[in-house]
Design a protein around this motif. Structure first.
Motif, short mmCIF file in Angstrom:
data_model
loop_
_atom_site.label_atom_id
_atom_site.label_comp_id
_atom_site.label_asym_id
_atom_site.label_seq_id
_atom_site.Cartn_x
_atom_site.Cartn_y
_atom_site.Cartn_z
N UNK A 106 0.60 2.67 7.25
CA UNK A 106 0.90 3.46 6.04
C UNK A 106 2.41 3.60 5.84
N UNK A 107 3.13 2.50 6.09
CA UNK A 107 4.60 2.53 5.96
C UNK A 107 5.03 2.69 4.51
N UNK A 108 4.18 2.30 3.57
CA UNK A 108 4.55 2.37 2.16
C UNK A 108 4.17 3.73 1.59
N UNK A 134 -5.52 -0.06 0.86
CA UNK A 134 -4.18 -0.53 0.47
C UNK A 134 -3.43 0.63 -0.17
N UNK A 135 -2.10 0.48 -0.24
CA UNK A 135 -1.29 1.44 -0.99
C UNK A 135 -1.37 1.05 -2.46
N UNK A 136 -1.97 1.92 -3.28
CA UNK A 136 -2.18 1.63 -4.70
C UNK A 136 -1.37 2.64 -5.51
N UNK A 162 -0.06 -1.13 -9.31
CA UNK A 162 0.36 -2.15 -8.33
C UNK A 162 -0.34 -1.89 -7.00
N UNK A 163 -0.91 -2.97 -6.42
CA UNK A 163 -1.51 -2.90 -5.08
C UNK A 163 -0.51 -3.51 -4.10
N UNK A 164 -0.21 -2.79 -3.02
CA UNK A 164 0.77 -3.24 -2.04
C UNK A 164 0.05 -3.74 -0.80
N UNK A 199 -1.18 6.05 -3.48
CA UNK A 199 -2.39 6.59 -2.84
C UNK A 199 -2.97 5.49 -1.97
N UNK A 200 -3.53 5.87 -0.81
CA UNK A 200 -4.20 4.88 0.02
C UNK A 200 -5.69 4.90 -0.29
N UNK A 201 -6.21 3.75 -0.80
CA UNK A 201 -7.63 3.62 -1.05
C UNK A 201 -8.03 2.15 -1.08
#
Ligand SMILES: [Zn+2]
Ligand SMILES: [Zn+2]
Lengths: 182, 182
Positions: B6-8, B30-32, B38-40, B19-21
């Motif tokens: 969860x670095x982002x 993913x970080x969304x 944008x999906x990271x 948000x992480x989902x």
């Protein structure tokens, strides 16, 4: 889809707009946060896949997703955090083809610098010829060398890996191939 | 240094807190970005290096940087965008040791899942035994097998690559080694 060397516009730690500059003790331009000093690195990522074989035929999947919708590929996808390259190759083969395989060793390592990727394909033995393609594939089926749809392959790395395989099979000697496709 | 899943914390495109989902059509968290969607993705990165040999000795560098300041390593570092794995291995050998080499083929591929890395080492032939270590190295010198400082090596992947090399040399047969060190 070229990689974008300036894809990062905001700091992942604090959200501030980044500046592109060469940090001290570095020799490349990076996205640097002027507020919290976080340096953001972008690096090539790995695509892992398999070349699954049943008797004299190889398994290809018809893509149900972009890019290259409707074209044929070997099962492959992005390596995820927490898995080995072998585990990733097995996972993608299961997700895209529902195929049960034994891995037989790393076979091609192909640099695709234009898109910032390294593709690693493993040779694999299919344990049975029954597939259950997942949501990313329209179809999964076996092809003999003469049936390969060379003009309908999704990726150059798939073409190169298949070409190496049929050449090596003719010579009855499989060995690692390291290639660059630019 | 474990990887941080969860670095982002902020969107790289617009700076909004992510948000992480699990996105639709995905199966991992993913970080969304809730603002621009944008999906990271975070993926393992490649470390590329060489095992340079001169007569019966191998080249090691004493690290002048953290982590592992003062310990010995083969020349290696992160693969950069725009270069092949071979080009990255040559660059790191030049930067860390100032050594002139010919690459002799991919030798070890080692998954280090705990830190989200894949290490690729190439065997290499030193063209001359004169080095000019860069700012990242305190010293660069040649070691025979009996002189290797096994307890002062910086990384497990360096230890494994050296172990494979001396074993293979005794058997007079060098082959690719794929390993996982957890
Ligand atoms: Zn910041
Ligand atoms: Zn956003």
């Amino acid at each position: 889809m070229l990689f974008n060397p300036r894809a990062i516009q905001h700091c992942r730690a604090c959200g501030t707009a980044v500046e592109y500059r060469v940090p001290a003790d570095d020799n490349r331009e990076r996205a640097v946060c002027p507020a919290c000093a976080t340096v953001h690195y972008q690096n090539p990522i790995n695509v892992v896949g398999t070349l699954p074989v049943w008797e004299d035929r190889v398994l290809l999947c018809k893509r149900a997703i972009e890019p290259r919708y409707g074209l044929w590929t070997l099962p492959a996808g992005f390596l995820e955090l927490g898995e080995t390259t072998e585990q990733g190759a097995l996972r993608e083969t299961d997700e895209e083809a529902g195929a049960r395989i034994d891995l037989q060793g790393l076979y091609t390592v192909i640099n695709v610098t234009r898109v910032g990727q390294v593709h690693l394909f493993y040779r694999a033995r299919l344990l049975d010829p029954n597939f259950l393609p997942g949501a990313e594939s329209l179809e999964a089926r076996l092809f003999s060398e003469g049936e390969i749809p060379w003009d309908l392959l999704a990726f150059r790395t798939v073409r190169e890996t298949l070409r190496c395989f049929f050449d090596d099979r003719r010579r009855e000697r499989f060995e690692l191939h390291c290639l660059d496709v630019g």
